[in-house]
Motif scaffolding. Structure first.
Motif, PDB file in Angstrom:
ATOM      1  N   ILE A   1       0.806  -1.320  -0.050  1.00  0.00           N
ATOM      2  CA  ILE A   1      -0.031  -0.014  -0.018  1.00  0.00           C
ATOM      3  C   ILE A   1       0.857   1.261   0.137  1.00  0.00           C
ATOM      4  N   LEU A   2       2.061   1.104   0.933  1.00  0.00           N
ATOM      5  CA  LEU A   2       3.061   2.513   0.813  1.00  0.00           C
ATOM      6  C   LEU A   2       3.726   2.510  -0.332  1.00  0.00           C
ATOM      7  N   LEU A   3       3.914   1.531  -1.211  1.00  0.00           N
ATOM      8  CA  LEU A   3       4.805   1.421  -2.293  1.00  0.00           C
ATOM      9  C   LEU A   3       4.708   2.596  -3.428  1.00  0.00           C
ATOM     10  N   PRO A   4       3.530   3.043  -3.609  1.00  0.00           N
ATOM     11  CA  PRO A   4       3.107   4.354  -4.611  1.00  0.00           C
ATOM     12  C   PRO A   4       3.852   5.417  -4.062  1.00  0.00           C
ATOM     13  N   LEU A   5       4.341   5.511  -2.818  1.00  0.00           N
ATOM     14  CA  LEU A   5       4.856   6.511  -2.340  1.00  0.00           C
ATOM     15  C   LEU A   5       6.165   7.023  -3.071  1.00  0.00           C
ATOM     16  N   MET A   6       6.817   5.925  -3.684  1.00  0.00           N
ATOM     17  CA  MET A   6       8.192   6.180  -4.180  1.00  0.00           C
ATOM     18  C   MET A   6       8.024   6.840  -5.551  1.00  0.00           C
ATOM     19  N   PHE A   7       6.852   6.766  -6.055  1.00  0.00           N
ATOM     20  CA  PHE A   7       6.601   7.414  -7.440  1.00  0.00           C
ATOM     21  C   PHE A   7       5.991   9.060  -7.217  1.00  0.00           C
ATOM     22  N   THR A   8       6.007   9.288  -5.993  1.00  0.00           N
ATOM     23  CA  THR A   8       5.721  11.034  -5.587  1.00  0.00           C
ATOM     24  C   THR A   8       6.788  11.809  -5.276  1.00  0.00           C
ATOM     25  N   SER A   9       6.499  12.826  -5.082  1.00  0.00           N
ATOM     26  CA  SER A   9       7.650  13.883  -4.416  1.00  0.00           C
ATOM     27  C   SER A   9       7.895  13.598  -3.234  1.00  0.00           C
ATOM     28  N   PHE A  10       7.225  12.864  -2.218  1.00  0.00           N
ATOM     29  CA  PHE A  10       7.265  12.694  -0.824  1.00  0.00           C
ATOM     30  C   PHE A  10       8.881  12.046  -0.604  1.00  0.00           C
ATOM     31  N   LYS A  11       9.680  12.940   0.100  1.00  0.00           N
ATOM     32  CA  LYS A  11      11.108  12.449   0.315  1.00  0.00           C
ATOM     33  C   LYS A  11      11.316  11.459   1.120  1.00  0.00           C
ATOM     34  N   TYR A  12      10.439  11.143   2.076  1.00  0.00           N
ATOM     35  CA  TYR A  12      10.746  10.233   2.951  1.00  0.00           C
ATOM     36  C   TYR A  12       9.974   8.799   3.070  1.00  0.00           C
ATOM     37  N   ALA A  13       9.903   8.663   1.259  1.00  0.00           N
ATOM     38  CA  ALA A  13       9.028   7.139   1.135  1.00  0.00           C
ATOM     39  C   ALA A  13       9.803   6.111   1.808  1.00  0.00           C
ATOM     40  N   THR A  14      11.006   5.840   1.669  1.00  0.00           N
ATOM     41  CA  THR A  14      11.816   4.854   1.914  1.00  0.00           C
ATOM     42  C   THR A  14      11.841   4.507   3.515  1.00  0.00           C
ATOM     43  N   GLU A  15      11.964   5.905   4.137  1.00  0.00           N
ATOM     44  CA  GLU A  15      11.917   5.516   5.440  1.00  0.00           C
ATOM     45  C   GLU A  15      10.748   5.291   6.273  1.00  0.00           C
ATOM     46  N   VAL A  16       9.454   5.785   5.365  1.00  0.00           N
ATOM     47  CA  VAL A  16       8.267   5.171   5.876  1.00  0.00           C
ATOM     48  C   VAL A  16       8.070   3.979   5.588  1.00  0.00           C
ATOM     49  N   GLN A  17       8.548   3.346   4.617  1.00  0.00           N
ATOM     50  CA  GLN A  17       8.280   1.937   4.349  1.00  0.00           C
ATOM     51  C   GLN A  17       9.032   0.970   5.323  1.00  0.00           C
ATOM     52  N   PHE A  18      10.175   1.219   5.149  1.00  0.00           N
ATOM     53  CA  PHE A  18      10.895   0.235   6.305  1.00  0.00           C
ATOM     54  C   PHE A  18      10.638   0.706   7.779  1.00  0.00           C
ATOM     55  N   GLY A  19      10.363   1.863   7.918  1.00  0.00           N
ATOM     56  CA  GLY A  19      10.091   2.040   9.597  1.00  0.00           C
ATOM     57  C   GLY A  19       8.526   1.344   9.907  1.00  0.00           C
ATOM     58  N   PHE A  20       7.796   1.334   8.715  1.00  0.00           N
ATOM     59  CA  PHE A  20       6.442   0.703   9.055  1.00  0.00           C
ATOM     60  C   PHE A  20       6.696  -0.991   9.215  1.00  0.00           C
ATOM     61  N   MET A  21       7.641  -1.333   8.078  1.00  0.00           N
ATOM     62  CA  MET A  21       8.101  -2.679   8.292  1.00  0.00           C
ATOM     63  C   MET A  21       8.540  -3.321   9.704  1.00  0.00           C
ATOM     64  N   SER A  22       9.240  -2.360  10.034  1.00  0.00           N
ATOM     65  CA  SER A  22      10.254  -2.647  11.385  1.00  0.00           C
ATOM     66  C   SER A  22       9.248  -2.478  12.528  1.00  0.00           C
ATOM     67  N   ILE A  23       8.509  -1.644  12.659  1.00  0.00           N
ATOM     68  CA  ILE A  23       7.516  -1.644  13.873  1.00  0.00           C
ATOM     69  C   ILE A  23       6.440  -2.277  13.863  1.00  0.00           C
ATOM     70  N   PHE A  24       5.932  -2.481  12.567  1.00  0.00           N
ATOM     71  CA  PHE A  24       4.662  -3.496  12.432  1.00  0.00           C
ATOM     72  C   PHE A  24       5.046  -4.861  12.857  1.00  0.00           C
ATOM     73  N   LEU A  25       6.297  -5.394  12.291  1.00  0.00           N
ATOM     74  CA  LEU A  25       6.765  -6.620  12.867  1.00  0.00           C
ATOM     75  C   LEU A  25       7.022  -6.935  14.109  1.00  0.00           C
ATOM     76  N   MET A  26       7.887  -5.764  14.946  1.00  0.00           N
ATOM     77  CA  MET A  26       8.193  -6.023  16.196  1.00  0.00           C
ATOM     78  C   MET A  26       6.968  -5.800  17.138  1.00  0.00           C
ATOM     79  N   GLY A  27       5.949  -4.881  16.885  1.00  0.00           N
ATOM     80  CA  GLY A  27       4.800  -4.894  17.687  1.00  0.00           C
ATOM     81  C   GLY A  27       3.897  -6.017  17.275  1.00  0.00           C
ATOM     82  N   GLY A  28       3.948  -6.707  16.170  1.00  0.00           N
ATOM     83  CA  GLY A  28       3.307  -8.055  16.096  1.00  0.00           C
ATOM     84  C   GLY A  28       3.862  -8.985  16.935  1.00  0.00           C
ATOM     85  N   ASN A  29       5.309  -9.062  16.963  1.00  0.00           N
ATOM     86  CA  ASN A  29       5.691 -10.148  17.844  1.00  0.00           C
ATOM     87  C   ASN A  29       5.391  -9.815  19.200  1.00  0.00           C
TER      88      ASN A  29
END
Length: 243
Positions: A67-95
């Motif tokens: 769902i967050l992947l399309p951010l990479m095709f926008t002018s939003f500068k922090y797309a990578t940080e948002v994606q991997f930040g979501f991944m890390s926090i969601f996985l650890m929160g899920g654990n």
């Protein structure tokens, strides 16, 4: 950008395959440490629904990243940080959430480990981000020049083979050991036509100073155009004197 997109896509596909394998095909051995547990514990975890929920967590993580992947095709500068930040926090929160499905005798320990890991990772990322955004300076001395801050060092003028002021930065192709942020690149990267290089770059703030040493290539600039030009003049003058 395309290399980063490929990495993101690969991670999403990997999570989907692992989640599907665990949840739909009962590939519980894919869960770290599950196969080495005693048979009784494995059966209790399955009865509690633990492995199935691990599979669901992986699938939900992949969907969120997709769902967050399309951010990479926008002018939003922090797309990578948002994606991997979501991944890390969601996985650890899920654990942390999944500890409620652990076997009772290991539930408390698992909860403590998961919480500690979450704190350590968030703390480490915050510290790295803080130091990464710290500024740097090019300081000219009598016989050497220094670049301060993370990845900085000191080099003698006699090692300089050429200095150039560039209006356009060559294409940066790969990060090998450094920090690549939307507005800043610091550390070791590969640059097209230049190879391995040390970067201290404020993006979209030309010009850029290129310093070629006997055993290293450096690109550096400042947010302030005039400061970059001043560094270039100071370094050129000192290098000429030493040569």
């Amino acid at each position: 950008m395309w290399g980063l997109l490929a990495v993101h896509s690969l991670v999403i596909i990997l999570f989907l395959i692992l989640g599907w394998g665990v949840r739909k095909k009962e590939g519980y051995w894919l869960i770290s440490g599950f196969a080495s547990r005693p048979k009784e514990e494995q059966e209790e975890l399955i009865d509690n629904g633990y492995p199935q929920k691990v599979g669901s967590l992986l699938i939900l993580t992949a969907i969120g990243m997709l769902i967050l992947l399309p951010l990479m095709f926008t002018s939003f500068k922090y797309a990578t940080e948002v994606q991997f930040g979501f991944m890390s926090i969601f996985l650890m929160g899920g654990n942390i959430y999944l500890t409620k499905y652990e076997v009772p005798k290991k539930r408390k320990r698992s909860y403590i480990i998961s919480i500690s890991l979450l704190i350590a990772v968030i703390g480490g990322l915050s510290t790295l981000t803080f130091f990464s955004y710290q500024g740097y300076e090019l300081v000219t001395k009598e016989k050497s020049f220094e670049i301060t801050g993370m990845y900085g060092d000191e080099w003698g003028y006699e090692d300089i083979t050429s200095i150039e002021l560039m209006e356009k930065l060559p294409e940066v192709t790969v990060r090998t050991n450094g920090v690549g942020l939307p507005t800043l690149s610091k550390g070791h990267f590969k640059v097209k036509d230049y190879g391995s290089s040390l970067l201290f770059i404020q993006k979209e703030s030309s010009p850029y100073i290129y310093i070629e040493l006997k055993d290293m290539k450096i690109f550096i600039n400042d947010k302030d155009t005039e400061q970059t030009r001043l560094w270039f003049e100071q370094l050129s003058e000192k290098a000429d004197i030493s040569q």
